[in-house]
Design a protein around this motif. Structure first.
Motif, PDB file in Angstrom:
ATOM      1  N   LEU A 174      16.925   6.906  -4.545  1.00 19.51           N
ATOM      2  CA  LEU A 174      16.917   7.663  -5.801  1.00 19.51           C
ATOM      3  C   LEU A 174      15.770   7.214  -6.702  1.00 19.51           C
ATOM      4  CD1 LEU A 174      20.750   7.799  -6.573  1.00 19.51           C
ATOM      5  CD2 LEU A 174      19.271   9.713  -5.896  1.00 19.51           C
ATOM      6  N   GLN A 175      15.559   5.895  -6.755  1.00 20.07           N
ATOM      7  CA  GLN A 175      14.461   5.361  -7.567  1.00 20.07           C
ATOM      8  C   GLN A 175      13.120   5.887  -7.080  1.00 20.07           C
ATOM      9  OE1 GLN A 175      13.554   1.350  -6.682  1.00 20.07           O
ATOM     10  NE2 GLN A 175      12.280   0.991  -8.470  1.00 20.07           N
ATOM     11  N   LEU A 176      12.935   5.893  -5.764  1.00 21.72           N
ATOM     12  CA  LEU A 176      11.687   6.382  -5.201  1.00 21.72           C
ATOM     13  C   LEU A 176      11.491   7.868  -5.466  1.00 21.72           C
ATOM     14  CD1 LEU A 176      11.423   4.569  -1.764  1.00 21.72           C
ATOM     15  CD2 LEU A 176       9.717   4.588  -3.569  1.00 21.72           C
ATOM     16  N   HIS A 177      12.531   8.653  -5.246  1.00 19.28           N
ATOM     17  CA  HIS A 177      12.430  10.101  -5.453  1.00 19.28           C
ATOM     18  C   HIS A 177      12.021  10.415  -6.887  1.00 19.28           C
ATOM     19  CE1 HIS A 177      13.832  14.214  -6.274  1.00 19.28           C
ATOM     20  NE2 HIS A 177      13.545  14.435  -4.995  1.00 19.28           N
ATOM     21  N   ASN A 178      12.640   9.744  -7.851  1.00 17.50           N
ATOM     22  CA  ASN A 178      12.347  10.016  -9.257  1.00 17.50           C
ATOM     23  C   ASN A 178      10.962   9.533  -9.674  1.00 17.50           C
ATOM     24  OD1 ASN A 178      14.877  11.142  -9.548  1.00 17.50           O
ATOM     25  ND2 ASN A 178      15.827   9.225 -10.223  1.00 17.50           N
ATOM     26  N   GLY A 190       0.790   6.601  -4.947  1.00 22.52           N
ATOM     27  CA  GLY A 190      -0.184   5.520  -4.903  1.00 22.52           C
ATOM     28  C   GLY A 190       0.196   4.564  -3.793  1.00 22.52           C
ATOM     29  N   PHE A 191      -0.582   3.510  -3.624  1.00 23.91           N
ATOM     30  CA  PHE A 191      -0.309   2.574  -2.538  1.00 23.91           C
ATOM     31  C   PHE A 191       1.043   1.883  -2.716  1.00 23.91           C
ATOM     32  CE2 PHE A 191      -1.574  -0.632  -5.517  1.00 23.91           C
ATOM     33  CZ  PHE A 191      -0.994  -1.814  -5.066  1.00 23.91           C
ATOM     34  N   ALA A 192       1.453   1.640  -3.980  1.00 23.86           N
ATOM     35  CA  ALA A 192       2.734   0.966  -4.235  1.00 23.86           C
ATOM     36  C   ALA A 192       3.907   1.843  -3.801  1.00 23.86           C
ATOM     37  CB  ALA A 192       2.850   0.614  -5.711  1.00 23.86           C
ATOM     38  N   GLN A 193       3.857   3.125  -4.148  1.00 24.79           N
ATOM     39  CA  GLN A 193       4.905   4.053  -3.725  1.00 24.79           C
ATOM     40  C   GLN A 193       4.920   4.191  -2.206  1.00 24.79           C
ATOM     41  OE1 GLN A 193       2.765   4.667  -6.245  1.00 24.79           O
ATOM     42  NE2 GLN A 193       4.208   4.543  -7.939  1.00 24.79           N
ATOM     43  N   ASN A 194       3.727   4.175  -1.613  1.00 21.73           N
ATOM     44  CA  ASN A 194       3.633   4.275  -0.159  1.00 21.73           C
ATOM     45  C   ASN A 194       4.313   3.094   0.522  1.00 21.73           C
ATOM     46  OD1 ASN A 194       2.861   5.156   2.373  1.00 21.73           O
ATOM     47  ND2 ASN A 194       0.741   5.481   1.814  1.00 21.73           N
ATOM     48  N   PHE A 216      11.501  -7.669   3.050  1.00 26.92           N
ATOM     49  CA  PHE A 216      10.354  -6.747   3.010  1.00 26.92           C
ATOM     50  C   PHE A 216      10.644  -5.567   2.086  1.00 26.92           C
ATOM     51  CE2 PHE A 216       8.097  -3.054   4.945  1.00 26.92           C
ATOM     52  CZ  PHE A 216       6.804  -3.458   4.667  1.00 26.92           C
ATOM     53  N   ALA A 217      11.850  -4.995   2.192  1.00 34.17           N
ATOM     54  CA  ALA A 217      12.221  -3.856   1.347  1.00 34.17           C
ATOM     55  C   ALA A 217      12.288  -4.262  -0.124  1.00 34.17           C
ATOM     56  CB  ALA A 217      13.560  -3.285   1.805  1.00 34.17           C
ATOM     57  N   PHE A 218      12.828  -5.448  -0.398  1.00 36.05           N
ATOM     58  CA  PHE A 218      12.943  -5.898  -1.788  1.00 36.05           C
ATOM     59  C   PHE A 218      11.570  -6.099  -2.425  1.00 36.05           C
ATOM     60  CE2 PHE A 218      13.014  -9.495  -4.785  1.00 36.05           C
ATOM     61  CZ  PHE A 218      13.814  -8.938  -5.775  1.00 36.05           C
ATOM     62  N   VAL A 219      10.677  -6.773  -1.706  1.00 34.98           N
ATOM     63  CA  VAL A 219       9.339  -7.029  -2.245  1.00 34.98           C
ATOM     64  C   VAL A 219       8.606  -5.714  -2.505  1.00 34.98           C
ATOM     65  CG1 VAL A 219       7.080  -8.026  -1.731  1.00 34.98           C
ATOM     66  CG2 VAL A 219       9.154  -9.320  -1.214  1.00 34.98           C
ATOM     67  N   CYS A 220       8.673  -4.798  -1.538  1.00 43.30           N
ATOM     68  CA  CYS A 220       7.956  -3.521  -1.680  1.00 43.30           C
ATOM     69  C   CYS A 220       8.560  -2.644  -2.770  1.00 43.30           C
ATOM     70  CB  CYS A 220       7.951  -2.773  -0.354  1.00 43.30           C
ATOM     71  SG  CYS A 220       6.911  -3.542   0.904  1.00 43.30           S
ATOM     72  N   SER A 221       9.875  -2.770  -3.026  1.00 42.86           N
ATOM     73  CA  SER A 221      10.507  -1.945  -4.056  1.00 42.86           C
ATOM     74  C   SER A 221      10.049  -2.323  -5.460  1.00 42.86           C
ATOM     75  CB  SER A 221      12.034  -2.073  -3.963  1.00 42.86           C
ATOM     76  OG  SER A 221      12.456  -3.378  -4.345  1.00 42.86           O
ATOM     77  N   ILE A 222       9.492  -3.527  -5.626  1.00 43.62           N
ATOM     78  CA  ILE A 222       9.031  -3.975  -6.941  1.00 43.62           C
ATOM     79  C   ILE A 222       7.666  -3.380  -7.281  1.00 43.62           C
ATOM     80  CG2 ILE A 222       8.368  -6.022  -8.284  1.00 43.62           C
ATOM     81  CD1 ILE A 222      10.359  -7.620  -6.623  1.00 43.62           C
ATOM     82  N   PHE A 223       6.864  -3.093  -6.260  1.00 43.45           N
ATOM     83  CA  PHE A 223       5.487  -2.653  -6.483  1.00 43.45           C
ATOM     84  C   PHE A 223       5.347  -1.427  -7.389  1.00 43.45           C
ATOM     85  CE2 PHE A 223       3.939  -4.744  -2.288  1.00 43.45           C
ATOM     86  CZ  PHE A 223       3.871  -5.966  -2.949  1.00 43.45           C
ATOM     87  N   PRO A 224       6.182  -0.365  -7.224  1.00 40.28           N
ATOM     88  CA  PRO A 224       6.002   0.803  -8.096  1.00 40.28           C
ATOM     89  C   PRO A 224       6.192   0.514  -9.580  1.00 40.28           C
ATOM     90  CG  PRO A 224       7.285   1.398  -6.172  1.00 40.28           C
ATOM     91  CD  PRO A 224       7.155  -0.093  -6.155  1.00 40.28           C
ATOM     92  N   ALA A 225       6.961  -0.528  -9.918  1.00 39.80           N
ATOM     93  CA  ALA A 225       7.125  -0.886 -11.327  1.00 39.80           C
ATOM     94  C   ALA A 225       5.868  -1.524 -11.889  1.00 39.80           C
ATOM     95  CB  ALA A 225       8.317  -1.837 -11.480  1.00 39.80           C
ATOM     96  N   VAL A 226       5.063  -2.126 -11.014  1.00 39.45           N
ATOM     97  CA  VAL A 226       3.818  -2.783 -11.442  1.00 39.45           C
ATOM     98  C   VAL A 226       2.640  -1.810 -11.371  1.00 39.45           C
ATOM     99  CG1 VAL A 226       2.263  -4.722 -11.019  1.00 39.45           C
ATOM    100  CG2 VAL A 226       4.720  -4.987 -10.623  1.00 39.45           C
ATOM    101  N   SER A 272       1.976   2.041 -11.184  1.00 40.74           N
ATOM    102  CA  SER A 272       2.706   3.295 -11.392  1.00 40.74           C
ATOM    103  C   SER A 272       2.198   4.456 -10.559  1.00 40.74           C
ATOM    104  CB  SER A 272       2.654   3.684 -12.874  1.00 40.74           C
ATOM    105  OG  SER A 272       1.312   3.810 -13.306  1.00 40.74           O
ATOM    106  N   GLY A 273       1.041   4.326  -9.919  1.00 43.79           N
ATOM    107  CA  GLY A 273       0.499   5.425  -9.136  1.00 43.79           C
ATOM    108  C   GLY A 273      -0.258   6.418  -9.995  1.00 43.79           C
ATOM    109  N   THR A 274      -0.718   7.495  -9.405  1.00 44.50           N
ATOM    110  CA  THR A 274      -1.489   8.506 -10.127  1.00 44.50           C
ATOM    111  C   THR A 274      -0.930   9.894  -9.840  1.00 44.50           C
ATOM    112  OG1 THR A 274      -3.056   8.621  -8.284  1.00 44.50           O
ATOM    113  CG2 THR A 274      -3.622   7.174 -10.127  1.00 44.50           C
ATOM    114  N   LEU A 275      -1.164  10.812 -10.764  1.00 42.59           N
ATOM    115  CA  LEU A 275      -0.733  12.190 -10.590  1.00 42.59           C
ATOM    116  C   LEU A 275      -1.660  12.857  -9.578  1.00 42.59           C
ATOM    117  CD1 LEU A 275       1.118  14.530 -11.485  1.00 42.59           C
ATOM    118  CD2 LEU A 275      -0.567  15.050 -13.268  1.00 42.59           C
TER     119      LEU A 275
END
Length: 246
Positions: A18-22, A33-37, A68-78, A80-83
């Protein structure tokens, strides 16, 4: 895996999903962005592990996948990616391409982690690693499935991941205008994606024709995955973090 642990991992998958989708499909449009990827790759890997754990004795892989999942889930908060596009969210071609690409890269990422683990296990069996006999690492390696079982799971991941990667690469080549609103450009992302596809194809053909296995197969998997990572994550990382461009 006990029912309670499976239920806990399923809950983690739902919350993470849900966090990723939103964060990707926003009211403003498609943000990526690379973090979301990386976060999506980790989510797919964890989901596949959760599914396979019901059939195979792979409980010892749990912490590797969870960390691995926990570490990668933090990246989008740091980061934010691009439109990427304000209209791609409503495009069914784009959504289908994006979902297939995400699943394929996620499965092949899990295959790469699996190959690394098999390499450690193989070296330990041949006494090429200095491991304390009663240490945690020794017990953890002893709890892993036999190498033949691990190899079977690895190639199951590769077969499915390669099929989806093929669909991703060739749908992108054939429908670039419809998917991305621009004609096909052979940039570094496309080139690395094709290199990775050819390497995975060569590996699976060698497996089928001559029964390729062991350390050569593991090195082949990791080489193909590095090319894939450069295509789908490395390009966005260079643009967003090093060059600071969208």
């Amino acid at each position: 895996m006990t029912g309670l642990i499976r239920a806990a991992i399923f809950l983690i998958l739902v919350i993470h999903g849900l966090q990723l989708h939103n964060s990707v499909f926003t009211p403003q449009g498609f943000v990526f962005g690379f973090a979301q990827n990386l976060s999506l790759i980790a989510w797919v890997g964890l989901a596949f592990y959760w599914f396979q754990s019901g059939f195979l004795p792979i409980a010892s892989l749990r912490w590797l996948v969870l960390v691995f999942a926990f570490v990668c889930s933090i990246f989008p908060a740091v980061f934010s990616g691009t439109l990427i596009s304000p209209i791609a969210v409503s495009d069914p071609w784009f959504k289908g391409h994006f979902i297939v690409a995400t699943i394929s890269v996620g499965l092949l990422s899990l295959a790469a982690m699996h190959a690394i683990l098999m390499s450690v296990q193989d070296r330990a069996l041949h006494r090429q690693l200095e491991i304390a006999p009663n240490g945690r690492l020794a017990h953890w390696l002893e709890d892993l499935p036999p190498l033949l079982t691990m190899e079977s799971l690895l190639f199951n991941l590769l077969y499915v991941g390669f099929a989806l990667l093929s669909l991703t690469v060739f749908s992108g080549l054939l429908f670039s205008q419809a998917l991305f609103g621009r004609p096909l450009v052979f940039d570094h992302k496309t080139i690395f994606a094709l290199i990775s596809w050819f390497l995975f194809a060569g590996l699976l053909i060698a497996r089928w024709r001559v029964g390729l296995r062991g350390r050569v197969a593991l090195r082949w998997v990791l080489s193909a995955y590095i090319a894939l990572l450069l295509a789908y994550v490395g390009s966005r990382f260079v643009l967003e973090v090093i060059l600071q461009r969208a």
